[in-house]
Write an enzyme that holds these catalytic residues in place. Sequence first.
Site, mmCIF file in Angstrom:
data_model
loop_
_atom_site.group_PDB
_atom_site.id
_atom_site.type_symbol
_atom_site.label_atom_id
_atom_site.label_comp_id
_atom_site.label_asym_id
_atom_site.label_seq_id
_atom_site.Cartn_x
_atom_site.Cartn_y
_atom_site.Cartn_z
ATOM 1 N N ARG A 132 0.973 -1.026 -0.158
ATOM 2 C CA ARG A 132 -0.024 0.185 0.017
ATOM 3 C C ARG A 132 0.735 1.117 -0.031
ATOM 4 N NH1 ARG A 132 -2.777 2.945 4.617
ATOM 5 N NH2 ARG A 132 -3.525 4.415 3.719
ATOM 6 N N HIS A 176 -2.966 10.946 0.525
ATOM 7 C CA HIS A 176 -2.481 10.550 1.894
ATOM 8 C C HIS A 176 -1.856 11.910 2.213
ATOM 9 C CE1 HIS A 176 -0.996 7.529 4.820
ATOM 10 N NE2 HIS A 176 -0.421 8.539 5.468
ATOM 11 N N GLU A 221 -7.376 8.275 6.140
ATOM 12 C CA GLU A 221 -7.828 8.946 7.447
ATOM 13 C C GLU A 221 -8.018 10.283 7.259
ATOM 14 O OE1 GLU A 221 -4.284 8.686 10.228
ATOM 15 O OE2 GLU A 221 -3.990 6.699 9.777
ATOM 16 N N ASN A 346 -7.321 1.864 9.961
ATOM 17 C CA ASN A 346 -5.764 1.909 10.366
ATOM 18 C C ASN A 346 -6.200 1.956 12.081
ATOM 19 O OD1 ASN A 346 -5.250 2.387 7.920
ATOM 20 N ND2 ASN A 346 -4.536 4.343 8.239
ATOM 21 N N TYR A 348 -4.345 1.459 15.791
ATOM 22 C CA TYR A 348 -3.085 1.525 16.662
ATOM 23 C C TYR A 348 -3.258 1.128 17.956
ATOM 24 C CZ TYR A 348 -0.498 3.265 12.570
ATOM 25 O OH TYR A 348 -0.166 3.322 11.231
ATOM 26 N N GLU A 414 -3.548 -0.167 8.137
ATOM 27 C CA GLU A 414 -2.362 -0.156 8.845
ATOM 28 C C GLU A 414 -2.490 -0.406 10.347
ATOM 29 O OE1 GLU A 414 -1.295 4.395 9.159
ATOM 30 O OE2 GLU A 414 -1.575 4.570 7.027
#
Length: 510
Positions: A132, A176, A221, A346, A348, A414
């Site tokens: 990606r 992005h 995002e 994504n 985390y 991600e």
Amino acid sequence: MELIPSLRLTRRKFIHSAVRAGALAALPAGFSACIASSRAGTAAPSHGAAAQFELPSEFSFPKGFFWGAATASYQIEGAWKEDGKGESIWDRFAHTPGKIKDGDTGDIACDSYHRWREDIALARAMNINSYRFSLSWPRIQPFGSGSTNAKGIDYYSRLVDALLEARIRPFVTIYHWDLPQPLEVAGGWPNRDTASHYADYVQLTAHALGDRVSDWVLFNEPDSFVDLGYLEGMHAPGRKSLLDFLRATHVVNLAQGAGFRALKAVCPDARVGTTFWMSPCEPASDSAEDELAAERAHAFVNTWFLDPVLRGRYPNALTFLPERTMGIRSGDMESMRTPLDFIGINLYTRTVASAPTVLERLTNLQQWLFPVKMEGGKVGPKTDIGWEVWPKALYDMVMRITRDYDQPVIEITENGCAYNDGPDATGAIHDIRRIDYHRQYLAALARAMSEGADVRGYHAWSLMDNFEWAEGFSQRFGLSYVDFKTQNRTVKDSGKWYARVAAENRLGAA
Ligand code: IFM
């Protein structure tokens, strides 16, 4: 006007907890056989009742699962003004003193514009079958509209060809965060015209690469670049304005609808999605007020951009929706509603939400508008950037999206961690904590998949250490180490571990 101090915590410092009873439901028959407690399973509860969480120690992923890694143009390419590339808002922002830690810039970054062959070699060494990467809009269209830069197109065309030759899926993110600076001068994302410029740019890229690229991400995002760039000012273009934040939100949603249609007009069979920063939002206590705050946090953190595209409406995140202030016009809701082919996640870490007191709400306009306090979890270990390691967050988020949006196709676009381990005397990088992180999050993902989540791929952030936005080069997220002086790349121990998992298509015992 700045919005609530607590909003500052949203993207980079927040976390929530979603230890809901439903999330801890019993495992389906046949799955429990391969379950064993892992380190993640020993995590202490974030609050109240015990939060036991069993993770599979072994799991075979479905045939054709995508084992990927992700990067982004400004973070890796460098060559910021080479071969006809125009200036982006990130070039301008990073060149402004005081904006980036240690005065770092992405002028050279990982020099991937010149070293892309080495980067594909890294991906091959890690047995990655999906890469990606993102397109730099000003490399393709230096002014954001009008003329096209043939050398920019050639660069991405060569990259795509080489990936296909290496049997790696090119998974292209169209935007992005590196908006062409001339579009910022014209008003940036809060300006409605930016949506149509974006749709033109999407069509341009589809014509250039659509004969070889099947999988596209419209935006990376949207919540992050709109929030951090227009409300909090920590990212380019560095504005701190509630009005700009609200307007940019709406224009990006319009752009997404227009971009989707533009891409499908050229490539009807393409798989087109968007990638969202997500974080499950847990109440800080069992009180009804904190439960409500967690739902509000969820609406702001996770569905502020998801509901407009999938449901054609804004979620109930604010106490009221300032439609006129946002610039919403008749017909907009229909045009931003778009049948995305997949949802990119994504993820985390998690968010913990609590309710402000009545006094706080009455004395603070911002807390009246958005009555939530958010912070990161404080129970699990922290990565070097300060984010809590909480593998269950991935399970909780994937399951919630699966439940609330009727089992959509999901790509984990991600997931990763910043650990700054460097080479030892022999040049090897023993980043054991990163192996642990990915293993535990993958186990949590495996559990979600075993419970019905339709997940097609997992992309580690990142293929290599790179420019971490306002943090400059101080945070290393890579499966490969980059020596930013020599530009030498070295696969870390985590990259070697990932290569084994990808080759076996299976998560084995630790
Ligand atoms: O580096 C970023 C990436 O650009 C977007 N997602 C989060 C990563 C880590 O902060």
